[in-house]
Design an enzyme around this catalytic site. Structure first.
Site, PDB file in Angstrom:
ATOM      1  N   ILE A   1       0.840  -1.194   0.000  1.00 32.18           N
ATOM      2  CA  ILE A   1       0.000   0.000   0.000  1.00 32.18           C
ATOM      3  C   ILE A   1       0.874   1.242   0.000  1.00 32.18           C
ATOM      4  O   ILE A   1       1.752   1.390   0.852  1.00 32.18           O
ATOM      5  CB  ILE A   1      -0.905   0.018   1.249  1.00 32.18           C
ATOM      6  CG1 ILE A   1      -1.689  -1.302   1.361  1.00 32.18           C
ATOM      7  CG2 ILE A   1      -1.845   1.228   1.224  1.00 32.18           C
ATOM      8  CD1 ILE A   1      -2.237  -1.584   2.748  1.00 32.18           C
ATOM      9  N   CYS A   2       0.627   2.117  -0.953  1.00 37.38           N
ATOM     10  CA  CYS A   2       1.349   3.384  -1.022  1.00 37.38           C
ATOM     11  C   CYS A   2       0.526   4.427  -0.268  1.00 37.38           C
ATOM     12  O   CYS A   2      -0.341   5.091  -0.828  1.00 37.38           O
ATOM     13  CB  CYS A   2       1.559   3.790  -2.488  1.00 37.38           C
ATOM     14  SG  CYS A   2       2.543   5.290  -2.662  1.00 37.38           S
ATOM     15  N   LEU A   3       0.784   4.518   1.034  1.00 42.19           N
ATOM     16  CA  LEU A   3       0.084   5.456   1.919  1.00 42.19           C
ATOM     17  C   LEU A   3       1.086   5.922   2.962  1.00 42.19           C
ATOM     18  O   LEU A   3       1.638   5.102   3.707  1.00 42.19           O
ATOM     19  CB  LEU A   3      -1.126   4.775   2.578  1.00 42.19           C
ATOM     20  CG  LEU A   3      -1.958   5.622   3.534  1.00 42.19           C
ATOM     21  CD1 LEU A   3      -2.626   6.783   2.801  1.00 42.19           C
ATOM     22  CD2 LEU A   3      -2.994   4.762   4.239  1.00 42.19           C
TER      23      LEU A   3
END
Length: 160
Positions: A94-96
């Protein structure tokens, strides 16, 4: 595989968050397992409402706490099948920013797993289309199943 040695602070914090979760689970989320206490699997219902792309879907999120939690963020990934989303890779990474520490990361020890999963649901709710991130296949081939915490993330898109 080496056994992790958790600090007393980490053990107390994880136990405290687990107790709070069991008393008051985040909306749309259910703790599927927490054995051992340092490894959680969360069932996450897709956000509901008009125009919600994931309303009828349920996802599984794995949370692996680090030995130095909460100073160090846990590893958070979607288990297969991961949602098709511009910030979620096919391997579940997840790119967060709040999931990572370091130069660009937004992790804070003040965050709890309840807040993290609500952020993930919010990220799903704000999506306008189901599509994979640019370079999904290449990224997944390059990193395989290693920890997403080892990737060098660039957080530039806050519109999805």
């Amino acid at each position: 595989m080496a056994t992790k040695t958790f600090s007393t602070v980490a053990q107390r914090r994880i136990q405290s968050e687990l107790n709070e979760w069991l008393r008051s689970p985040p909306e749309g989320c259910l703790l599927e397992s927490c054995e051992p206490m340092t490894s959680w699997v969360v069932l996450m219902q897709g956000p509901e409402g008009h125009g919600r792309l994931y309303a009828d879907e349920v996802f599984r999120v794995k949370i692996e706490f680090s030995e130095q939690y909460p100073l160090d963020p846990p590893e958070v990934i979607f288990l297969s099948p991961a949602p098709i989303h511009p910030h979620i890779y096919s391997n579940g990474h997840i790119c967060l920013d709040i999931l990572y520490s370091g130069q660009n990361g937004g992790w804070s020890p003040a965050l709890t797993m309840s807040k993290v999963v609500l952020s993930l649901r919010s990220m799903l709710a704000s999506a306008t289309e189901k599509r994979k991130p640019p370079g999904d296949a290449e990224y997944c081939a390059r990193v395989g199943n290693r920890s997403p915490k080892l990737s060098k993330w660039v957080f530039e898109d806050d519109k999805v």
